[in-house]
Scaffold this motif. Structure first.
Motif, PDB file in Angstrom:
ATOM      1  N   UNK A 137       1.503  48.705   1.814  1.00  0.00           N
ATOM      2  CA  UNK A 137       2.765  48.057   2.089  1.00  0.00           C
ATOM      3  C   UNK A 137       3.851  49.593   1.664  1.00  0.00           C
ATOM      4  N   UNK A 138       4.658  49.143   2.462  1.00  0.00           N
ATOM      5  CA  UNK A 138       5.694  50.400   1.471  1.00  0.00           C
ATOM      6  C   UNK A 138       7.012  50.131   0.732  1.00  0.00           C
ATOM      7  N   UNK A 139       7.913  50.689   0.560  1.00  0.00           N
ATOM      8  CA  UNK A 139       8.820  49.493  -0.143  1.00  0.00           C
ATOM      9  C   UNK A 139      10.661  49.854   0.636  1.00  0.00           C
ATOM     10  N   UNK A 140      11.100  49.143   0.174  1.00  0.00           N
ATOM     11  CA  UNK A 140      12.687  49.403   1.072  1.00  0.00           C
ATOM     12  C   UNK A 140      13.256  48.626   0.532  1.00  0.00           C
ATOM     13  N   UNK A 184       6.574  44.440   4.652  1.00  0.00           N
ATOM     14  CA  UNK A 184       6.686  45.394   4.141  1.00  0.00           C
ATOM     15  C   UNK A 184       4.731  44.542   3.373  1.00  0.00           C
ATOM     16  N   UNK A 185       3.858  43.867   4.526  1.00  0.00           N
ATOM     17  CA  UNK A 185       2.658  43.275   3.944  1.00  0.00           C
ATOM     18  C   UNK A 185       1.023  44.683   4.207  1.00  0.00           C
ATOM     19  N   UNK A 186       0.634  44.292   3.192  1.00  0.00           N
ATOM     20  CA  UNK A 186      -0.122  45.601   3.479  1.00  0.00           C
ATOM     21  C   UNK A 186      -1.107  45.717   4.662  1.00  0.00           C
ATOM     22  N   UNK A 236      -8.500  45.170   1.952  1.00  0.00           N
ATOM     23  CA  UNK A 236      -7.116  45.044   2.539  1.00  0.00           C
ATOM     24  C   UNK A 236      -6.428  46.378   1.436  1.00  0.00           C
ATOM     25  N   UNK A 237      -5.217  46.541   2.307  1.00  0.00           N
ATOM     26  CA  UNK A 237      -4.205  46.784   1.285  1.00  0.00           C
ATOM     27  C   UNK A 237      -3.187  46.031   0.483  1.00  0.00           C
ATOM     28  N   UNK A 238      -2.491  46.626  -0.772  1.00  0.00           N
ATOM     29  CA  UNK A 238      -2.067  45.786  -1.498  1.00  0.00           C
ATOM     30  C   UNK A 238      -0.484  45.456  -0.921  1.00  0.00           C
ATOM     31  N   UNK A 239       0.721  44.303  -1.048  1.00  0.00           N
ATOM     32  CA  UNK A 239       1.838  44.856  -0.826  1.00  0.00           C
ATOM     33  C   UNK A 239       2.653  45.576  -0.900  1.00  0.00           C
TER      34      UNK A 239
END
Length: 787
Positions: free
Chosen positions: A503-506, A522-524, A543-546
């Protein structure tokens, strides 16, 4: 221009509002009975306190006396280079044949002098018009805004029949004219005070102007929530610039318009952080890109997606509202042109053709990509995921800290029974989160090892939980492929599932309240599924991390009913052989990301009524009191801008300011200790732009000169004694000159009746939002006029 002001001294009795001077003659037209100066007066003395006073025959209706019914104009200029003495002894530029004194005009609009210049269009003199009436009489008083008549002019005063008495009878139209003396050049000044009389443009200014914490001053404070002006393109970041500019400019310059983010519903909006960036921003010291808005709202039915490779920071001067049904997404969702954060599924074939590799999910806003699976014979392991922004190993590092690791290929030598190859490891957050795991099939005919990556090491220390700089999720690893090596079943092969993206950052930072009743996602990304064959199968991708969500305000945060999720993506399902046997080797789940919330009292309204993952008490969650020291800058150049205003008479010549303490002090200014960039460094830059006056007295906006630097103040080490220097600051002393600066020297404004000021304050990077910076208290703008 000022509108006419009527002063009625009539008391309260009903009879007192009647026409007091002409009660017996209601219906007679009002007339002018006396003037000062007199009609036809020559070379009237020019001095402060000049007025035209017209005595009327009776009371007038105040609503009929204004700038349309009373005209006060220049029609001619006299000879500026010479002249003779008028009968009153004053020099005049209106004469005949070079020797004869002023003459009374036969035509009030043309003095008839042989040496004079007639204006192609009469020029209005800026003035106030006051109607003063009482039992003693009625006066119309015309007072020039500058306080005195312009010199060497033929001035014409006209009253039209639009003026009426209380009975509705119109005034007998009236015209008078007079000339003013021809002065030698004299000096004047305009005192710029910051107490309400100078027309500062508070909508576009970013400095404090006569505020509670800066009374009667222009003062710089750090703009931790930006300046509200995002530039011409609402959806493009304002800063920092791309590497091509050597990081010296913003991505787009301010256009002087406060920007409100409020897309209509329904709509999809993309905020693109760009494909590359190495420039450090001045907000949190990272390479995150920044948007700056006056207010920020996502309505029900609006889906805002952040794309591009960089983390996103949104600075908002006003309130932030995400309504129920509104979504802010910092994960790829394969919609609206955005990337897909889900890992691709593996493939199986029953032919001699090798199945295609699955492609890992694509991260946005700093999220790391998931690992790709490998084709048969293409390598021993599926690709590792890539680290997210903020990882100690660096963003994008293959298999870096927090990235899920791919798993090995599995060679099945027998077609009896079945089995599934090892799955990919789930991504861990770059600086926090649970470990990704991988499961192995039990079949001894599969040769492989568990390489599911652990999550990143959780930080320790005083600021461990606060996410001072952006931190995004890492990608999951890909599963290994399953290779059926038995000769008669050589084509029964499977590629593994690919890893999901992190997940990305905001960051949403506001000076006002933040309300999230909708969703911040911002979920993975989910890992891809493994392929299912007859005798064998392949594992699922990790799975990708959050990612990371940061909400900051000195006001209040309310998340009641809202959803803030930095959950990790689930692992992909393992492929189950249809012949039976073997485990379902799902990919490892991605670790949780991080959520940070700071407000005025650390009490987050509605926290138990919202869905927050990770939540209170979980690793990766932090709430606390808003702390301004986390900001590196966020706007270290607050500005004050005025509207164009008339500083003096017609055709002034501006004089360089002098700041000779104890002798002539044109300024009252100071540089605070906490707001100093260092002794000898520029703290305040003063610029001015000029405009010509229109014949109707307005500003000719098309005549703008561009901003010229008047001078700048440098810190002397003594708060109230900064040193004044004319011209531009020395090279490298300030980052860049403000947009629109075209040179130096206030003399470039000569002849401009209107000026506009821009005051820029430069702050050190160590200053906090509540620390007072340099200030300007007043400025005597000096000029000469006449001749």
């Amino acid at each position: 221009l000022r509108r006419a002001v009527a002063t009625l001294e009539t008391g309260t009795a009903p009879r007192n509002v009647m026409d007091q001077l002409n009660r017996q003659c209601i219906g007679a037209q009002p007339v002018v009975v006396q003037t000062s100066p007199a009609n036809g007066e020559q070379a009237v003395t020019v001095e402060q306190g000049n007025q035209v006073v017209l005595t009327m025959s009776e009371n007038l209706d105040p609503c009929t006396v204004d700038l349309t019914s009373v005209r006060f104009h220049i029609y001619q200029f006299g000879d500026p280079t010479g002249g003779v003495l008028a009968p009153n002894g004053n020099p005049s530029g209106f004469y005949f044949g070079g020797s004869t004194a002023d003459q009374n005009p036969g035509d009030p609009y043309d003095w008839g002098a042989s040496v004079s210049t007639t204006l192609p269009t009469p020029q209005r003199i800026l003035a106030s018009i006051d109607l003063v009436q009482s039992f003693q009489g009625t006066l119309i008083v015309i007072t020039p805004d500058f306080g005195e008549f312009p010199d060497n002019c033929l001035i014409v005063v006209e009253l039209s029949f639009a003026i009426e008495d209380f009975g509705g009878a119109p005034l007998v139209p009236f015209v008078m004219s007079f000339t003013t003396e021809n002065l030698p050049a004299v000096s004047g000044s305009y005192r710029l005070e910051v107490a309400g009389e100078t027309p500062f443009d508070t909508e576009t200014s970013t400095a404090d102007i006569n505020s509670a914490r800066a009374p009667s001053k222009v003062q710089g404070y750090m703009l931790f929530a930006g300046d509200g002006d995002n530039g011409a393109v609402l959806t493009s970041p304002a800063k920092p610039e791309t590497p091509a500019s050597l990081c010296s400019l913003d991505r787009q310059a301010n256009d002087g318009i406060k920007d409100i983010f409020d897309p209509p519903s329904p709509s999809n909006v993309l905020l693109d952080t760009g494909s590359t960036n190495t420039c450090i921003n001045d907000t949190d010291g990272s390479t995150a890109v920044i948007w700056e808005f006056a207010s920020f709202r996502i309505r029900n039915g609006v889906n805002v997606r952040i794309v591009g490779v960089n983390p996103a920071i949104i600075l908002v001067q006003g309130a932030i509202l995400i309504e129920n049904g509104g979504v802010l997404r910092v994960t790829g969702d394969n919609a609206g042109g955005a990337p897909n954060s889900r890992g691709g599924n593996g493939e199986n074939t029953n032919s001699s053709t090798s199945p295609s590799a699955a492609i890992g999910g694509v991260g946005v806003a700093g999220g790391g990509n998931g690992g790709n699976s490998k084709t048969i014979g293409g390598g021993t392991y599926g690709d590792d995921g890539r680290s997210g922004f903020g990882s100690p190993s660096g963003q994008g590092a293959l298999g870096g800290v927090g990235a899920g690791q791919g798993n090995t290929a599995a060679n099945k030598t027998s077609f009896s029974g079945g089995g599934t190859s090892a799955s990919g490891g789930g991504g861990g957050h770059s600086l926090a989160g649970t470990a990704g795991t991988a499961l192995l099939g039990p079949s001894t005919t599969f040769v492989g090892s568990a390489r599911g990556a652990a999550g990143g090491v959780y930080p320790s220390g005083a600021n461990a939980d606060r996410m001072l700089t952006p931190s995004s999720g890492s990608g999951g690893g890909a599963a290994g492929y399953s290779d059926m090596t038995a000769t008669s079943f050589a084509g029964y092969d499977s590629t593994g599932g690919a890893g999901g993206a992190g997940g990305g950052f905001v960051d949403l930072t506001s000076q006002a309240k933040i309300e999230v009743f909708g969703t911040i996602d911002a979920t993975g990304g989910r890992g891809g599924n493994g392929a299912a064959g007859f005798y064998n199968g392949s594992g699922g991708g990790g799975g990708g991390s959050g990612g990371g969500i940061r909400l900051l305000t000195p006001d209040n945060i309310n998340v009641n009913g809202g959803t803030l999720s930095a959950a990790g993506g689930t692992g992909g399902s393992g492929g189950v052989p249809t012949s039976g046997g073997g485990n379902i080797n799902n990919g490892g789940a991605g670790g949780w990301g991080r959520i940070v919330m700071e407000d005025g009292d650390s009490v987050i309204t509605g926290l138990t009524g919202g869905t927050v993952v990770p939540g209170e008490g979980s690793t990766g969650f932090y709430r606390g009191v808003f702390d301004a020291t986390r900001f590196q800058g966020g706007g270290l150049e607050p500005q004050a801008l005025t509207h164009p205003f008339g500083a003096g008479p017609l055709n002034p010549t501006f004089i360089d300011p002098v700041q000779n303490y104890g002798v002539q002090e044109d300024f009252k200014a100071g540089v605070t200790v906490v707001g100093s960039r260092g002794v000898g460094m520029t703290s305040i830059l003063i610029e001015a732009q000029g405009y010509q006056i229109l014949p109707d007295g307005g500003v000719d906006l098309g005549s703008a000169t561009g901003f010229y630097t008047v001078g700048h103040f440098r810190d002397s080490g003594v708060v109230n004694l900064p040193t004044w220097h004319l011209g531009q600051p020395p090279g490298g002393d300030i980052p860049t000159l403000p947009p629109g600066n075209v040179g130096a020297g206030i003399a470039n404004l000569n002849g401009c009746e209107f000026i506009q000021l821009r005051i820029t304050v430069y702050l050190p990077s160590t200053v906090g939002p509540f620390d007072a910076g340099p200030f300007l208290d007043r400025w005597d703008i000096r000029f000469s006029y006449g001749n």
